[in-house]
Design a protein around this motif. Sequence first.
Motif, mmCIF file in Angstrom:
data_model
loop_
_atom_site.group_PDB
_atom_site.id
_atom_site.type_symbol
_atom_site.label_atom_id
_atom_site.label_comp_id
_atom_site.label_asym_id
_atom_site.label_seq_id
_atom_site.Cartn_x
_atom_site.Cartn_y
_atom_site.Cartn_z
ATOM 1 N N ASP A 192 0.764 -0.837 0.125
ATOM 2 C CA ASP A 192 0.028 0.115 0.022
ATOM 3 C C ASP A 192 0.874 1.160 -0.070
ATOM 4 O O ASP A 192 1.637 1.624 0.923
ATOM 5 C CB ASP A 192 -0.731 -0.064 1.136
ATOM 6 N N THR A 193 0.914 1.659 -1.244
ATOM 7 C CA THR A 193 2.112 2.626 -1.290
ATOM 8 C C THR A 193 1.527 4.345 -1.170
ATOM 9 O O THR A 193 0.574 4.541 -2.090
ATOM 10 C CB THR A 193 2.650 2.698 -2.698
ATOM 11 N N THR A 239 1.927 13.316 -6.156
ATOM 12 C CA THR A 239 2.409 13.965 -7.588
ATOM 13 C C THR A 239 3.692 14.721 -7.133
ATOM 14 O O THR A 239 4.778 14.726 -7.684
ATOM 15 C CB THR A 239 1.484 14.984 -8.102
ATOM 16 N N ASP A 271 -2.025 15.597 4.247
ATOM 17 C CA ASP A 271 -3.005 14.544 4.720
ATOM 18 C C ASP A 271 -2.762 14.422 6.274
ATOM 19 O O ASP A 271 -1.737 15.008 6.914
ATOM 20 C CB ASP A 271 -2.426 13.272 4.206
ATOM 21 N N ARG A 310 -7.188 13.741 3.363
ATOM 22 C CA ARG A 310 -7.037 15.061 3.155
ATOM 23 C C ARG A 310 -7.548 15.860 4.245
ATOM 24 O O ARG A 310 -8.479 15.703 4.839
ATOM 25 C CB ARG A 310 -7.499 15.446 1.762
HETATM 26 C C1 WT7 Z 1 -2.972 12.252 -2.457
HETATM 27 C C2 WT7 Z 1 -1.985 12.562 -3.688
HETATM 28 C C3 WT7 Z 1 0.438 9.117 -5.774
HETATM 29 C C4 WT7 Z 1 -0.079 8.757 -6.979
HETATM 30 C C5 WT7 Z 1 -1.599 8.947 -7.110
HETATM 31 C C6 WT7 Z 1 -2.342 10.181 -6.392
HETATM 32 C C7 WT7 Z 1 -3.774 10.166 -1.398
HETATM 33 C C8 WT7 Z 1 -2.204 8.216 -2.323
HETATM 34 C C9 WT7 Z 1 -2.414 6.859 -0.908
HETATM 35 C C10 WT7 Z 1 -2.307 5.784 0.011
HETATM 36 C C11 WT7 Z 1 -3.766 6.804 1.264
HETATM 37 C C12 WT7 Z 1 -3.167 8.200 -0.577
HETATM 38 C C13 WT7 Z 1 -3.236 11.092 -0.353
HETATM 39 C C14 WT7 Z 1 -2.182 11.795 -1.235
HETATM 40 N N1 WT7 Z 1 -2.944 8.789 -1.301
HETATM 41 N N2 WT7 Z 1 -1.635 7.250 -2.143
HETATM 42 N N3 WT7 Z 1 -1.648 4.563 -0.659
HETATM 43 N N4 WT7 Z 1 -3.060 5.557 1.028
HETATM 44 N N5 WT7 Z 1 -3.991 8.010 0.669
HETATM 45 O O1 WT7 Z 1 -1.456 11.216 -6.494
HETATM 46 O O2 WT7 Z 1 -3.130 12.939 -7.329
HETATM 47 O O3 WT7 Z 1 -0.786 13.729 -6.170
HETATM 48 O O4 WT7 Z 1 -2.622 12.621 -4.924
HETATM 49 O O5 WT7 Z 1 -3.440 10.931 -2.713
HETATM 50 O O6 WT7 Z 1 -4.266 11.771 -0.055
HETATM 51 O O7 WT7 Z 1 -1.793 13.218 -0.631
HETATM 52 P P1 WT7 Z 1 -1.973 12.668 -6.141
#
Ligand code: WT7
Length: 680
Positions: free
Chosen positions: A442-443, A447, A531, A546
């Motif tokens: 679970d990564t 961005t 977050d 968030r």
């Molecule tokens: C936001 C970033 C990273 C590529 C996809 C999204 C949420 C992302 C997880 C996870 C919980 C997560 C966060 C983060 N998020 N991965 N494994 N567990 N929340 O990229 O559009 O830049 O979004 O996605 O809220 O801040 P992004």
Amino acid sequence: MPSQVNSACEVACAEDLTYPPPPSLQGDAHVPDFNTYKDLYRKSIQNPQEFWMDVASEFYWKTPPSGKLFDYNFDLTKGKIFVEFMKGAKTNVCYNVLDRNVMEKNLGDKTAFFWEGNAPTDSSVISYGHLLKEVCKFANILRKLGVKKGDRVAIYLPMIPELVYAMLACARIGAIHSIVFAGFSSESLCERILDSQCAALITADGVFRGEKLINLKQIADEAMERCKEKAQLVVKNCIVVKHLNGRLNNQHKAKLQTAWNPDVDSWLDELMVEASEECEPEWMDAEDPLFILYTSGSTGKPKGVVHTVAGYLLYTALTFKYVFDYHDDDVYWSTADIGWITGHSYITYGPLANGATSVMFEGIPTYPHVGRFWEIIEKYKVTTFYTAPTAIRLLMKYGDQAIQKYDLNSLKILGTVGEPINSEAWLWYYNVIGNRRCPIVDTFWQTETGGHVLTPLPAATPLKPGSATFPFFGVVPAVLNEQGVELEGEAEGYLVFKQPWPSIMRTLYGNHDRYENTYFNKFPGFYVAGDGCRRDKDGYIWITGRIDDMLNVSGHLLSTAEVESALTEHPAVAEAAVVSRPHQVKGECIYCFVILKDGKKFTELITQELKKQVREKIGPIATPDFIQNAPGLPKTRSGKIMRRVLRQIARNEKDLGDVSTLADPNIVEVLFSQRCEAAA
Ligand code: WT7
């Protein structure tokens, strides 16, 4: 039929369960147990110089890195925020992910991509050698058209090999690619082209998503037209991939009229015929920009996240190797679109830097049938499968029969990204797709972070369903309370990072102030992720979602302000407020409160118009699910909308907390009584 495999007890206690790494993976894993992880982690923090120089030694440098690797300031009270890594070293990312593999590692014949089209009969195989040739030709074309180092190039393409050729061609000549997800509207595309003043645009005639034909060239034309009208920006070159050839029936052909402006437009295939297969790369400074990728910002205006050459290459390469425990004969598949950061880092750069074989999929999970993902895993004997919780929840709905037809025994490692995963989806993924053999990584990342920052390692980390577990090498997270005090041990608060890792964003394109304010202003000395998180008694980190005005719809961030401004552009709307509401498949969906102008009547027609408006302004992913007619909004006496209250109304939760600052408490009851029950 819902899954029978997750027992009620398992779901209820999932968060307390621990899943140890499978011994079968540990034998030849890069990080075979938790102690090895801890040792390597310690080294990466205590001696980053040595740690990252080891990683760098795998790559080709025109001028090798030397001296101090990191230079940075994370503290606004001490001056400008900046991060530099290996500054002064010279290399080229494209050379490292292609030429190095073909020439030095002899991987010319190895498959880089199994391309799988929207239709199951449509596929191709792309070797490293072929990829290098196509990229060189494309790079020569760009150079011939006058694109130089530092120029921005917008890429608006579907999931086809030419998207990878285009981005690597930019990287080769030092042009900065700005990829815009091909589901965005012409207005969104225009906004992004304007923000970074792109010199060229690369698009395709069109693409099928399922049975739907999308005329990309037409959208691109509208965007270019808009750029002229809004800001007198003339895109000088538009290169068009002829993708639909042979994929259209007569009915489609009649519908699809590709307008052509010979001064601007050229077909890629015609240019490719003449282009040379040799192309000297541009040698770039480690800190030169590699690409811009726009992400939603809470003001509504997208933020152009800038990543630079060396840090991004090293970090995506290393995370790919360790997080997916990559081995030479693996077949890796990320279902993301390259239009998002996941595709940049873990379809293009990370896998190619490792000489990996990947599946690249153009289609959607439910076309032509709901077993498509599983069919593709069987077809290519995928070992490593990386997808989003929203896709898992979607496919879970169709029951386990759709899966049992397929042989999924090739799978070794599963991954998720994009949003917190609920325990029911986690268990289904683990039990049904992984057959209880495959760890789930679970990564957590963004961005902005460029690569994974919190993540399990598959052979090392005992898993807890729903936790992103521990930091990756070089990453130092912390939990802060509202006052900015760092909390130790079990705690809940703001997720922040105390020092840079190689692939953290360097700036927002053309707006360094916004970069400083958004990420570094709240708590001096820390990068603020946006977050919330909780650290449990065992030190595991759980992302709680968030804490700003952002929505996470199907793993994609949208800002409430962005949707609100699209709504208020409708002539009948006086004011709008947008909040999230939980959704079974999408994770969150969009619930809108709109106040109409005096004399306007709220009708079904207006609802439909508003939905269309948002879709056209932003793109289909932003389509509202609920639109409620609101006579007023809950505001504080200073006029700030209390979104917290609106969120509770959208969810029909009566517990509102402290509402003593509301200017007109009566509005809350009115809004509750007029809630939307059914989706618009
Ligand atoms: C936001 C970033 C990273 C590529 C996809 C999204 C949420 C992302 C997880 C996870 C919980 C997560 C966060 C983060 N998020 N991965 N494994 N567990 N929340 O990229 O559009 O830049 O979004 O996605 O809220 O801040 P992004």
